[in-house]
Every structure is written in structure tokens, then in C-alpha cells.
Design a protein around this motif. Structure first.
Motif, mmCIF file in Angstrom:
data_model
loop_
_atom_site.group_PDB
_atom_site.id
_atom_site.type_symbol
_atom_site.label_atom_id
_atom_site.label_comp_id
_atom_site.label_asym_id
_atom_site.label_seq_id
_atom_site.Cartn_x
_atom_site.Cartn_y
_atom_site.Cartn_z
ATOM 1 N N ALA A 61 0.827 -1.209 0.000
ATOM 2 C CA ALA A 61 0.000 0.000 0.000
ATOM 3 C C ALA A 61 0.861 1.258 0.000
ATOM 4 N N VAL A 95 -6.870 -4.999 -4.531
ATOM 5 C CA VAL A 95 -6.359 -3.646 -4.324
ATOM 6 C C VAL A 95 -7.466 -2.656 -4.677
ATOM 7 N N ARG A 141 -4.721 -0.096 5.105
ATOM 8 C CA ARG A 141 -5.321 1.040 4.402
ATOM 9 C C ARG A 141 -4.536 2.300 4.746
ATOM 10 N N VAL A 160 -6.440 4.218 -0.201
ATOM 11 C CA VAL A 160 -5.818 3.016 -0.763
ATOM 12 C C VAL A 160 -6.000 1.871 0.230
ATOM 13 N N LYS A 161 -6.474 0.715 -0.275
ATOM 14 C CA LYS A 161 -6.654 -0.468 0.562
ATOM 15 C C LYS A 161 -6.061 -1.685 -0.147
ATOM 16 N N VAL A 162 -5.470 -2.581 0.651
ATOM 17 C CA VAL A 162 -4.858 -3.788 0.090
ATOM 18 C C VAL A 162 -5.231 -4.984 0.958
#
Length: 221
Positions: free
Chosen positions: A121, A155, A190, A202-204
Motif C-alpha cells: 500500500a 487492491v 489502508r 488506498v486499501k490492500v
């Protein structure tokens, strides 16, 4: 449930250990927890170039041990340990003042950075802040995690993508992400990217496989 709860928090105490390990009386609990949170944010900000993946904190009566998992431990340690000593002085000055608290640092290198959601991330954030096309950023992150041996990855990026007037979200996924399965080892992170057009979320999610008959202890890579 799995769609609405942080996957790491959902599995804390089952697959993942607690990030803070100490005991405090009820009247001091909230204050101690707040200091832990501020220390983590301070370390992440101060050591941004070192690629900090995770910060764990252990306390005793008169000492605190800060365990840092980073991509570049040499950047933190510095020449002859000067960087580590400087970091301890800053933490002492900012959070403990004249209190007689011994500060210890333990630094580990992350074995597989492309299977660590935090580092993936953070790399996406760097690319977005350099104004790279968001679709290329998503595709690149997905490919890197897939090649590293993950069983599933997702993602996400959301906000004013490419400077659009109306915010939107984009998601790419590969493999499976069993959010409801408690034995599934899912790493999640995140973070926010600050761009010229505004903030982007942004999140992974990274699925590394199932874990059977293990107690939470050492963090799984």
C-alpha cells in the motif's frame, strides 16, 4: 461481518498477536493506549524512507520496547547505530520527557515485502503521489503480489481519480479473499495518498493461505 470489519482486527488473538503487550490499571489504560498510537504514527512518519511495515510495543514497569519491522533496517540503524540512538532520544523527548523510562529498540527486516499489505500500500501511495495513472498503479501492485506467491489479492483506490470532479472507486482482484474464514491468513492495510486533486484512499488485501492449529505468537510473513 467479514465485509465490514478490519480483517486483521477480526483475527487478532486467533491468528495475529496483539500489537501492544502490557498491563495497566483501568485509570491509566486509555492514556497508555493513546501514547502507543502516537508513538506508532511518529515512527511511521519519521522513518518514512525505511519502509516501516509494522510497529509493536511491549511495556514493563519502567521500560518500553519498540519492535520495528521494516524493509530497510539499515536506514533506521544508521552508521554505527547512530540512527537508532537518535530515534530513541526523539521518542524519549516527545513522549516521556523527564520520566525515568528506559527505551529499547528491536529492528527486524521484512522477509517478503511483496506479501506485506502495508508495504504494498505504501508503494502504491508513492506512485499515486508521483501522478502515475491509477490503473497502472493497481495493475502493477496486483502483478507484484501475484508473482510473490499469494493465493489471492485485492487492491482498491478511491477518490478524485485523475482529478475528476466526482469521486469514484476502482478495484482489481485476483484469486480468492475468504474474509469470513477465521483461519484464513489475510493481511490488510489502508492508507491515504495526498495528491494535487485531493486525498485518495488506498486499501490492500493479501490472502496467504489457511493456518491450522496454531496459537497467535510470532507474526506470519
Amino acid at each position: 461481518m467479514g465485509q465490514k470489519v478490519n480483517p486483521r482486527i477480526f483475527r487478532t488473538g486467533i491468528l495475529f498477536p496483539w500489537s501492544s503487550k502490557w498491563y495497566a490499571p483501568r485509570q491509566f489504560f486509555a492514556r497508555t493506549l493513546e501514547v502507543d498510537t502516537r508513538i506508532r504514527k511518529f515512527v511511521q512518519k519519521t522513518l518514512k524512507n525505511a519502509g516501516v511495515a509494522r510497529v509493536e510495543i511491549e511495556r514493563t514497569m519502567n521500560s518500553i520496547t519498540i519492535i520495528i519491522h521494516a524493509l530497510k533496517p539499515g536506514v533506521i540503524i544508521g552508521r554505527q547505530g547512530a540512527g537508532a540512538e537518535d530515534l530513541k532520544k526523539k521518542i524519549k523527548q516527545n513522549f516521556f520527557g523527564t520520566t525515568k523510562t528506559a527505551i529499547h529498540l528491536t529492528i527486524f527486516e521484512v522477509d517478503k515485502p511483496q506479501l506485506n499489505a502495508s508495504l504494498v500500500a505504501q508503494q502504491m501511495v508513492e506512485e499515486l503521489e508521483k501522478r502515475m495513472p491509477y490503473r497502472r498503479v493497481l495493475k502493477g501492485a496486483l502483478d507484484r503480489v501475484q508473482k510473490a506467491g499469494a493465493l489471492g489479492v485485492k487492491v482498491f483506490v478511491g477518490g478524485r481519480l485523475n482529478g475528476a470532479e466526482i469521486a469514484k472507486r476502482e478495484t482489481l482482484s485476483w484469486g480468492k479473499i475468504p474474509l469470513h474464514t477465521l483461519r484464513a491468513n489475510i493481511d490488510y492495510y489502508r492508507v491515504t495518498a495526498h495528491t494535487m486533486a485531493g486525498a485518495l484512499g488506498v486499501k490492500v488485501w493479501i490472502y496467504k493461505g489457511d493456518v491450522f492449529e496454531e496459537k497467535p505468537g510470532k507474526e506470519r510473513s
